[in-house]
Scaffold this motif. Structure first.
Motif, PDB file in Angstrom:
ATOM      1  N   GLU A 126       0.827  -1.201   0.000  1.00 38.36           N
ATOM      2  CA  GLU A 126       0.000   0.000   0.000  1.00 38.36           C
ATOM      3  C   GLU A 126       0.868   1.261   0.000  1.00 38.36           C
ATOM      4  OE1 GLU A 126      -3.510   2.147  -0.116  1.00 38.36           O
ATOM      5  OE2 GLU A 126      -3.270  -0.018  -0.267  1.00 38.36           O
ATOM      6  N   LEU A 127       1.890   1.276   0.845  1.00 38.08           N
ATOM      7  CA  LEU A 127       2.762   2.446   0.909  1.00 38.08           C
ATOM      8  C   LEU A 127       3.534   2.646  -0.395  1.00 38.08           C
ATOM      9  CD1 LEU A 127       4.096   2.075   4.548  1.00 38.08           C
ATOM     10  CD2 LEU A 127       2.704   3.945   3.673  1.00 38.08           C
ATOM     11  N   ALA A 128       3.959   1.556  -1.004  1.00 42.71           N
ATOM     12  CA  ALA A 128       4.727   1.660  -2.247  1.00 42.71           C
ATOM     13  C   ALA A 128       3.890   2.237  -3.382  1.00 42.71           C
ATOM     14  CB  ALA A 128       5.275   0.295  -2.638  1.00 42.71           C
ATOM     15  N   SER A 150      12.525   5.407  -4.236  1.00 41.68           N
ATOM     16  CA  SER A 150      13.487   4.375  -3.864  1.00 41.68           C
ATOM     17  C   SER A 150      13.942   4.465  -2.410  1.00 41.68           C
ATOM     18  CB  SER A 150      14.704   4.453  -4.782  1.00 41.68           C
ATOM     19  OG  SER A 150      15.347   5.695  -4.612  1.00 41.68           O
ATOM     20  N   ALA A 151      13.535   5.462  -1.681  1.00 42.11           N
ATOM     21  CA  ALA A 151      14.015   5.630  -0.307  1.00 42.11           C
ATOM     22  C   ALA A 151      13.334   4.688   0.687  1.00 42.11           C
ATOM     23  CB  ALA A 151      13.818   7.068   0.138  1.00 42.11           C
ATOM     24  N   GLY A 152      12.211   4.101   0.326  1.00 39.86           N
ATOM     25  CA  GLY A 152      11.564   3.118   1.172  1.00 39.86           C
ATOM     26  C   GLY A 152      11.131   3.660   2.517  1.00 39.86           C
ATOM     27  N   GLU A 153      11.652   3.041   3.566  1.00 45.40           N
ATOM     28  CA  GLU A 153      11.239   3.382   4.930  1.00 45.40           C
ATOM     29  C   GLU A 153      11.438   4.854   5.257  1.00 45.40           C
ATOM     30  OE1 GLU A 153      13.308   0.924   4.153  1.00 45.40           O
ATOM     31  OE2 GLU A 153      12.537  -0.954   4.968  1.00 45.40           O
ATOM     32  N   ALA A 154      12.537   5.429   4.803  1.00 40.58           N
ATOM     33  CA  ALA A 154      12.809   6.839   5.094  1.00 40.58           C
ATOM     34  C   ALA A 154      11.742   7.738   4.463  1.00 40.58           C
ATOM     35  CB  ALA A 154      14.197   7.232   4.590  1.00 40.58           C
ATOM     36  N   ALA A 155      11.312   7.407   3.269  1.00 42.70           N
ATOM     37  CA  ALA A 155      10.264   8.199   2.610  1.00 42.70           C
ATOM     38  C   ALA A 155       8.941   8.074   3.354  1.00 42.70           C
ATOM     39  CB  ALA A 155      10.095   7.756   1.165  1.00 42.70           C
ATOM     40  N   TYR A 156       8.650   6.894   3.870  1.00 43.91           N
ATOM     41  CA  TYR A 156       7.401   6.688   4.602  1.00 43.91           C
ATOM     42  C   TYR A 156       7.398   7.480   5.912  1.00 43.91           C
ATOM     43  CZ  TYR A 156       7.290   2.711   1.389  1.00 43.91           C
ATOM     44  OH  TYR A 156       7.327   1.919   0.283  1.00 43.91           O
ATOM     45  N   VAL A 157       8.536   7.481   6.596  1.00 43.38           N
ATOM     46  CA  VAL A 157       8.643   8.250   7.842  1.00 43.38           C
ATOM     47  C   VAL A 157       8.528   9.738   7.547  1.00 43.38           C
ATOM     48  CG1 VAL A 157      10.223   8.881   9.713  1.00 43.38           C
ATOM     49  CG2 VAL A 157       9.924   6.493   9.097  1.00 43.38           C
ATOM     50  N   VAL A 195      16.096   7.130  10.144  1.00 38.97           N
ATOM     51  CA  VAL A 195      15.619   5.836   9.651  1.00 38.97           C
ATOM     52  C   VAL A 195      16.455   5.380   8.453  1.00 38.97           C
ATOM     53  CG1 VAL A 195      13.669   4.696   8.510  1.00 38.97           C
ATOM     54  CG2 VAL A 195      13.286   6.065  10.550  1.00 38.97           C
ATOM     55  N   GLY A 196      16.764   6.285   7.541  1.00 46.09           N
ATOM     56  CA  GLY A 196      17.608   5.934   6.405  1.00 46.09           C
ATOM     57  C   GLY A 196      18.993   5.484   6.829  1.00 46.09           C
ATOM     58  N   SER A 197      19.564   6.157   7.816  1.00 39.79           N
ATOM     59  CA  SER A 197      20.891   5.779   8.321  1.00 39.79           C
ATOM     60  C   SER A 197      20.860   4.422   9.009  1.00 39.79           C
ATOM     61  CB  SER A 197      21.404   6.838   9.295  1.00 39.79           C
ATOM     62  OG  SER A 197      21.558   8.068   8.629  1.00 39.79           O
ATOM     63  N   LEU A 198      19.804   4.182   9.782  1.00 35.85           N
ATOM     64  CA  LEU A 198      19.675   2.873  10.436  1.00 35.85           C
ATOM     65  C   LEU A 198      19.496   1.765   9.403  1.00 35.85           C
ATOM     66  CD1 LEU A 198      17.443   3.785  13.500  1.00 35.85           C
ATOM     67  CD2 LEU A 198      19.832   3.066  13.527  1.00 35.85           C
TER      68      LEU A 198
END
Length: 99
Positions: free
Chosen positions: A10-12, A18-25, A38-41
């Motif tokens: 759904e999020l995609a 392409s940032a994935g989790e970082a973009a969602y946060v 989040v991107g660094s982690l």
């Protein structure tokens, strides 16, 4: 697992970057700091996972070939890097073959 997969699907579709989790946060909290954290982690997790797999592979290979473990690790990283530089389809095919 189904809930996690459905959430990512759904999020995609809503944030196709392409940032994935970082973009969602970033979209959820509108915070550049949290997004970078989040991107660094996520980057750190990738590095740690790759190191663990490489060390495990070196342990297996050292049972077959009598070489120092650091030399085997360097050879695995260099070979993986060359395959990745050769092309993503080739690296996926090699991963499939090795799996």
């Amino acid at each position: 697992m189904a809930f996690t997969a459905a959430s990512y699907a759904e999020l995609a579709t809503h944030y196709p970057v392409s940032a994935g989790e970082a973009a969602y946060v970033r979209a959820a909290f509108n915070s550049r700091f949290l997004s970078r954290a989040v991107g660094s982690l996520r980057l750190a997790i990738g590095i740690i996972s790759a190191a663990a797999v490489t060390l495990g592979g070196a342990g297996y290979i050292s049972q077959l070939i009598a070489l120092p473990a650091p030399l085997i690790v360097v050879a695995i990283v260099a070979a993986s890097g060359m395959v990745a530089a050769w092309g993503i389809l080739k690296s996926v095919a090699l991963a499939e073959l090795l799996t």
